[in-house]
Design a protein around this motif. Structure first.
Motif, PDB file in Angstrom:
ATOM      1  N   ALA A   1      30.547  -0.647  -7.162  1.00  0.00           N
ATOM      2  CA  ALA A   1      29.369  -1.104  -6.410  1.00  0.00           C
ATOM      3  C   ALA A   1      29.026  -0.029  -5.391  1.00  0.00           C
ATOM      4  N   VAL A   2      27.790  -0.002  -4.952  1.00  0.00           N
ATOM      5  CA  VAL A   2      27.366   0.987  -3.957  1.00  0.00           C
ATOM      6  C   VAL A   2      28.012   0.634  -2.617  1.00  0.00           C
ATOM      7  N   PRO A   3      28.795   1.543  -2.022  1.00  0.00           N
ATOM      8  CA  PRO A   3      29.398   1.267  -0.711  1.00  0.00           C
ATOM      9  C   PRO A   3      28.323   1.052   0.352  1.00  0.00           C
ATOM     10  N   ASP A   4      28.634   0.205   1.329  1.00  0.00           N
ATOM     11  CA  ASP A   4      27.674  -0.079   2.404  1.00  0.00           C
ATOM     12  C   ASP A   4      27.244   1.188   3.136  1.00  0.00           C
ATOM     13  N   ASP A   5      28.187   2.104   3.362  1.00  0.00           N
ATOM     14  CA  ASP A   5      27.857   3.356   4.057  1.00  0.00           C
ATOM     15  C   ASP A   5      26.816   4.160   3.281  1.00  0.00           C
ATOM     16  N   ILE A   6      26.957   4.188   1.967  1.00  0.00           N
ATOM     17  CA  ILE A   6      26.020   4.943   1.130  1.00  0.00           C
ATOM     18  C   ILE A   6      24.647   4.280   1.148  1.00  0.00           C
ATOM     19  N   ALA A   7      24.616   2.956   1.091  1.00  0.00           N
ATOM     20  CA  ALA A   7      23.339   2.238   1.149  1.00  0.00           C
ATOM     21  C   ALA A   7      22.625   2.502   2.474  1.00  0.00           C
ATOM     22  N   GLN A   8      23.388   2.480   3.579  1.00  0.00           N
ATOM     23  CA  GLN A   8      22.780   2.727   4.893  1.00  0.00           C
ATOM     24  C   GLN A   8      22.289   4.170   5.005  1.00  0.00           C
ATOM     25  N   ALA A   9      23.076   5.109   4.504  1.00  0.00           N
ATOM     26  CA  ALA A   9      22.651   6.519   4.525  1.00  0.00           C
ATOM     27  C   ALA A   9      21.376   6.702   3.717  1.00  0.00           C
ATOM     28  N   CYS A  10      21.274   6.009   2.594  1.00  0.00           N
ATOM     29  CA  CYS A  10      20.080   6.091   1.761  1.00  0.00           C
ATOM     30  C   CYS A  10      18.861   5.578   2.515  1.00  0.00           C
ATOM     31  N   LEU A  11      19.004   4.463   3.228  1.00  0.00           N
ATOM     32  CA  LEU A  11      17.882   3.912   3.994  1.00  0.00           C
ATOM     33  C   LEU A  11      17.427   4.870   5.093  1.00  0.00           C
ATOM     34  N   ILE A  12      18.386   5.452   5.809  1.00  0.00           N
ATOM     35  CA  ILE A  12      18.034   6.396   6.882  1.00  0.00           C
ATOM     36  C   ILE A  12      17.324   7.608   6.307  1.00  0.00           C
ATOM     37  N   GLN A  13      17.889   8.168   5.229  1.00  0.00           N
ATOM     38  CA  GLN A  13      17.309   9.374   4.642  1.00  0.00           C
ATOM     39  C   GLN A  13      15.953   9.091   4.004  1.00  0.00           C
ATOM     40  N   THR A  55       0.813  -1.228   0.000  1.00  0.00           N
ATOM     41  CA  THR A  55       0.000   0.000   0.000  1.00  0.00           C
ATOM     42  C   THR A  55       0.841   1.271   0.000  1.00  0.00           C
ATOM     43  N   ARG A  56       2.070   1.179   0.478  1.00  0.00           N
ATOM     44  CA  ARG A  56       2.924   2.371   0.571  1.00  0.00           C
ATOM     45  C   ARG A  56       4.116   2.324  -0.379  1.00  0.00           C
ATOM     46  N   ASP A  57       4.132   1.343  -1.259  1.00  0.00           N
ATOM     47  CA  ASP A  57       5.296   1.148  -2.131  1.00  0.00           C
ATOM     48  C   ASP A  57       5.627   2.370  -2.982  1.00  0.00           C
ATOM     49  N   ALA A  58       4.610   3.032  -3.506  1.00  0.00           N
ATOM     50  CA  ALA A  58       4.863   4.191  -4.381  1.00  0.00           C
ATOM     51  C   ALA A  58       5.563   5.312  -3.615  1.00  0.00           C
ATOM     52  N   LEU A  59       5.083   5.599  -2.397  1.00  0.00           N
ATOM     53  CA  LEU A  59       5.700   6.654  -1.591  1.00  0.00           C
ATOM     54  C   LEU A  59       7.096   6.258  -1.123  1.00  0.00           C
ATOM     55  N   LEU A  60       7.273   4.997  -0.769  1.00  0.00           N
ATOM     56  CA  LEU A  60       8.577   4.530  -0.321  1.00  0.00           C
ATOM     57  C   LEU A  60       9.599   4.559  -1.463  1.00  0.00           C
ATOM     58  N   THR A  61       9.155   4.179  -2.658  1.00  0.00           N
ATOM     59  CA  THR A  61      10.036   4.213  -3.824  1.00  0.00           C
ATOM     60  C   THR A  61      10.440   5.648  -4.146  1.00  0.00           C
ATOM     61  N   LYS A  62       9.501   6.564  -4.045  1.00  0.00           N
ATOM     62  CA  LYS A  62       9.810   7.981  -4.282  1.00  0.00           C
ATOM     63  C   LYS A  62      10.819   8.492  -3.255  1.00  0.00           C
ATOM     64  N   ALA A  63      10.659   8.056  -2.003  1.00  0.00           N
ATOM     65  CA  ALA A  63      11.596   8.464  -0.953  1.00  0.00           C
ATOM     66  C   ALA A  63      12.993   7.917  -1.227  1.00  0.00           C
ATOM     67  N   LEU A  64      13.085   6.669  -1.708  1.00  0.00           N
ATOM     68  CA  LEU A  64      14.382   6.083  -2.050  1.00  0.00           C
ATOM     69  C   LEU A  64      15.066   6.857  -3.178  1.00  0.00           C
ATOM     70  N   LYS A  65      14.293   7.217  -4.195  1.00  0.00           N
ATOM     71  CA  LYS A  65      14.852   7.985  -5.312  1.00  0.00           C
ATOM     72  C   LYS A  65      15.355   9.344  -4.841  1.00  0.00           C
ATOM     73  N   VAL A 112      23.292  10.384   8.767  1.00  0.00           N
ATOM     74  CA  VAL A 112      23.458  10.370   7.308  1.00  0.00           C
ATOM     75  C   VAL A 112      24.736  11.097   6.935  1.00  0.00           C
ATOM     76  N   TRP A 113      24.949  12.250   7.542  1.00  0.00           N
ATOM     77  CA  TRP A 113      26.132  13.034   7.211  1.00  0.00           C
ATOM     78  C   TRP A 113      27.408  12.297   7.602  1.00  0.00           C
ATOM     79  N   ALA A 114      27.421  11.637   8.757  1.00  0.00           N
ATOM     80  CA  ALA A 114      28.601  10.897   9.184  1.00  0.00           C
ATOM     81  C   ALA A 114      28.934   9.766   8.205  1.00  0.00           C
ATOM     82  N   LEU A 115      27.909   9.161   7.605  1.00  0.00           N
ATOM     83  CA  LEU A 115      28.116   8.066   6.671  1.00  0.00           C
ATOM     84  C   LEU A 115      28.621   8.539   5.304  1.00  0.00           C
ATOM     85  N   ILE A 116      28.113   9.693   4.838  1.00  0.00           N
ATOM     86  CA  ILE A 116      28.475  10.133   3.490  1.00  0.00           C
ATOM     87  C   ILE A 116      29.665  11.082   3.446  1.00  0.00           C
ATOM     88  N   GLU A 117      30.000  11.698   4.560  1.00  0.00           N
ATOM     89  CA  GLU A 117      31.061  12.714   4.558  1.00  0.00           C
ATOM     90  C   GLU A 117      32.384  12.212   4.000  1.00  0.00           C
TER      91      GLU A 117
END
Length: 199
Positions: A142-154, A22-32, A186-191
């Protein structure tokens, strides 16, 4: 363009059942949005080109003189398979293949990082009129683990933002508070991945 985390990972992190769509569209938009926000904040992107593309560089402000020779700073290169480096002149139109260069940093791809420069051992790349053309797969291997985690948090933060339109969020435990402008985690992960001038 690609997202730096999956919808399944985001749903798992937020405690949403996998079969709840039910929330996939909003969650996908947030990921993008989170992924592109990371691109803007770091000044680079962490997805790899599907095929080799061509980029041309002028030497001005892109060459660093080091003890071992001149290093040409390039956009992130994530795959050197079939990479071609050529030299030409401004307005010339003719490019000649180059050899005798090394990628830097050493072992970047083996360690999961992108190549950011080409070293001309004990030599120079050319003059102010020289242009270097590179054909390669740009991006990161490949996407670094830190970037993937920052993406999930954000992405989680962006999804929840719909419940705090004025930038204020409420909690039974903590009460009402303003959302910070930048998530410190997020900032600590991507900095460490941020290019100079994009902080």
């Amino acid at each position: 363009m690609a997202e730096y985390a999956t919808l399944a990972d985001l749903k798992s992190q937020m405690g949403i059942e996998a079969d709840d769509t039910t929330r996939d569209a909003l969650l996908t938009k947030a990921l993008k949005s989170a992924s592109r926000g990371i691109d803007r904040a770091t000044g680079r992107r962490f997805w790899l080109d599907a095929s080799a593309t061509v980029r041309t560089y002028r030497l001005e402000d892109r060459v660093v003189c080091e003890r071992d020779g001149d290093v040409l700073l390039v956009d992130d290169i994530g795959d050197v398979t079939g990479m071609v480096v050529e030299s030409g002149t401004t307005g010339g139109g003719t490019f000649t293949a180059l050899t005798g260069y090394e990628t830097t940093p050493d072992n970047a791809l083996a360690d999961g990082y992108a190549i950011t420069g080409l070293l001309k051992p004990h030599g120079v790349w050319g003059t102010s009129s020289t242009r270097i053309r590179i054909t390669a797969k740009f991006g990161w291997p490949a996407v670094p683990d830190d970037i993937a985690q920052a993406c999930l948090i954000q992405a989680s933060r962006l999804y929840k933002r719909k419940d705090s339109p004025e930038g204020i969020i409420g909690s039974a435990e903590w009460g009402v508070r303003n959302l910070s402008r930048r998530d410190p985690d997020v900032w600590a992960l991507i900095e460490p991945y941020t290019l100079p001038g994009f902080a």
